[in-house]
Scaffold this motif. Structure first.
Motif, PDB file in Angstrom:
ATOM      1  N   SER A 198       0.830  -1.201   0.000  1.00  0.00           N
ATOM      2  CA  SER A 198       0.000   0.000   0.000  1.00  0.00           C
ATOM      3  C   SER A 198       0.866   1.252   0.000  1.00  0.00           C
ATOM      4  CB  SER A 198      -0.925  -0.006   1.216  1.00  0.00           C
ATOM      5  OG  SER A 198      -0.160   0.002   2.413  1.00  0.00           O
ATOM      6  N   VAL A 199       0.244   2.370  -0.371  1.00  0.00           N
ATOM      7  CA  VAL A 199       0.911   3.671  -0.432  1.00  0.00           C
ATOM      8  C   VAL A 199       0.127   4.652   0.420  1.00  0.00           C
ATOM      9  CG1 VAL A 199       1.457   5.630  -1.929  1.00  0.00           C
ATOM     10  CG2 VAL A 199       1.924   3.298  -2.709  1.00  0.00           C
ATOM     11  N   THR A 200       0.834   5.440   1.230  1.00  0.00           N
ATOM     12  CA  THR A 200       0.184   6.458   2.061  1.00  0.00           C
ATOM     13  C   THR A 200       0.830   7.813   1.832  1.00  0.00           C
ATOM     14  OG1 THR A 200      -0.386   4.854   3.793  1.00  0.00           O
ATOM     15  CG2 THR A 200      -0.363   7.180   4.418  1.00  0.00           C
TER      16      THR A 200
ATOM     17  N   SER B 187      -3.414  -0.770  -1.884  1.00  0.00           N
ATOM     18  CA  SER B 187      -4.303   0.385  -1.823  1.00  0.00           C
ATOM     19  C   SER B 187      -3.502   1.679  -1.724  1.00  0.00           C
ATOM     20  CB  SER B 187      -5.249   0.256  -0.626  1.00  0.00           C
ATOM     21  OG  SER B 187      -4.496   0.224   0.581  1.00  0.00           O
ATOM     22  N   ILE B 188      -4.195   2.791  -1.957  1.00  0.00           N
ATOM     23  CA  ILE B 188      -3.586   4.118  -1.830  1.00  0.00           C
ATOM     24  C   ILE B 188      -4.440   4.942  -0.882  1.00  0.00           C
ATOM     25  CG2 ILE B 188      -2.962   6.252  -3.002  1.00  0.00           C
ATOM     26  CD1 ILE B 188      -2.415   4.634  -5.503  1.00  0.00           C
ATOM     27  N   ARG B 189      -3.786   5.516   0.124  1.00  0.00           N
ATOM     28  CA  ARG B 189      -4.476   6.387   1.073  1.00  0.00           C
ATOM     29  C   ARG B 189      -3.855   7.772   1.021  1.00  0.00           C
ATOM     30  NH1 ARG B 189      -3.347   8.043   6.275  1.00  0.00           N
ATOM     31  NH2 ARG B 189      -5.146   8.791   7.465  1.00  0.00           N
ATOM     32  N   ILE B 190      -4.692   8.756   0.725  1.00  0.00           N
ATOM     33  CA  ILE B 190      -4.258  10.152   0.682  1.00  0.00           C
ATOM     34  C   ILE B 190      -4.901  10.837   1.881  1.00  0.00           C
ATOM     35  CG2 ILE B 190      -4.206  12.272  -0.688  1.00  0.00           C
ATOM     36  CD1 ILE B 190      -4.669  10.436  -3.162  1.00  0.00           C
ATOM     37  N   ALA B 191      -4.085  11.183   2.854  1.00  0.00           N
ATOM     38  CA  ALA B 191      -4.607  11.701   4.113  1.00  0.00           C
ATOM     39  C   ALA B 191      -5.159  13.121   3.952  1.00  0.00           C
ATOM     40  CB  ALA B 191      -3.514  11.673   5.179  1.00  0.00           C
TER      41      ALA B 191
ATOM     42  N   ASN C 262      -8.409   5.962  -1.337  1.00  0.00           N
ATOM     43  CA  ASN C 262      -9.175   6.775  -0.396  1.00  0.00           C
ATOM     44  C   ASN C 262      -8.503   8.134  -0.265  1.00  0.00           C
ATOM     45  OD1 ASN C 262     -10.261   7.943   2.037  1.00  0.00           O
ATOM     46  ND2 ASN C 262     -11.046   5.924   2.572  1.00  0.00           N
TER      47      ASN C 262
ATOM     48  N   GLU D 105       1.018  11.315   3.525  1.00  0.00           N
ATOM     49  CA  GLU D 105       0.771  11.832   4.866  1.00  0.00           C
ATOM     50  C   GLU D 105       0.047  13.173   4.834  1.00  0.00           C
ATOM     51  OE1 GLU D 105       1.245  10.085   7.447  1.00  0.00           O
ATOM     52  OE2 GLU D 105       2.513   8.476   6.646  1.00  0.00           O
TER      53      GLU D 105
END
Length: 221
Positions: free
Chosen positions: A31-33, A49-53, A69, A35
């Motif tokens: 996964s990729v985040t 998955s990819i999470r863009i905070a 997300n 921050e």
């Protein structure tokens, strides 16, 4: 004079120094985040998955097998996956397209999308979203929710290929909600069930007959 000359030379040197490169994250597995509050170049993975905070800034975010997300007030160029859903929080800016093949797309209040929103097999839901482009799907339900504004059109394409040789279990439900606007044409190349709220405004409809409703939610079948 010497001090003035030194300050001038320092200013010119700083101006000539290239800006620090934005961080790019690229993976095959994992996964990729992004921050919160940070700035990135492209975010890419194949299996993950990819999470863009919240408040993060990025260019294109793409994966093959995984969801995406984007948190509140994030800013991105585009969001794309093949097998996965895409969920966009409140007040997000997407400058280009949001696309998935097998998965749903949802955008929350205050979001702006500069391109198109499209799926093949997956539902699309917009809530109080401003969309410059159009909406397209093949088998998915579409909800242009309360207060949303779609400047382009809306299209449900005819199923093609061996994967669509069997008749689906039911026709897609297309809902244009309270105070929603679809400026462009609504084109249906296959049978759908189309509900349009009495307060909504839509362009010309081809291939379906709109069923008006005035309740908070569309009728259930």
């Amino acid at each position: 004079m010497t001090r003035t000359r030194t300050i001038l030379l320092l200013t010119l040197a700083l101006a000539a120094t290239p800006a620090l490169a934005q961080q790019e994250i690229s993976k095959v597995n994992g996964s990729v985040t992004a921050e919160a509050g940070q700035t990135y170049a492209d975010l890419e993975t194949v299996n993950g998955s990819i999470r863009i905070a919240d408040g993060a800034i990025a260019e294109d975010a793409s994966t093959v097998n995984g969801s995406i997300n984007a948190g509140e007030k994030a800013r991105v160029e585009s969001l794309e996956t093949v097998n996965g859903s895409i969920r966009v929080g409140k007040d997000v800016q997407v400058r280009s397209d949001i696309e998935t093949v097998n998965g749903s797309i949802f955008t929350d209040r205050g979001t702006t999308v500069g391109g198109n929103v499209s799926t093949v097999n997956g539902a699309i839901g917009l809530v109080a979203t401003q969309l410059t482009g159009s909406i397209e799907t093949v088998t998915g339900d579409i909800t242009v929710g309360v207060g949303s504004h779609v400047k382009g059109g809306l299209k449900v394409e005819k199923p093609r290929g061996v994967n669509f040789s069997l008749k689906p279990k039911r026709d897609p439900r297309i809902i244009i909600g309270p105070n929603a606007v679809v400026e462009g044409p609504l084109v249906f190349e296959r049978e759908v069930v189309l509900y349009v709220h009495t307060s909504a405004k839509i362009g010309p409809v081809t291939g379906a007959t709109a069923k008006p409703y005035s309740t908070d939610t569309a009728p259930t079948e």
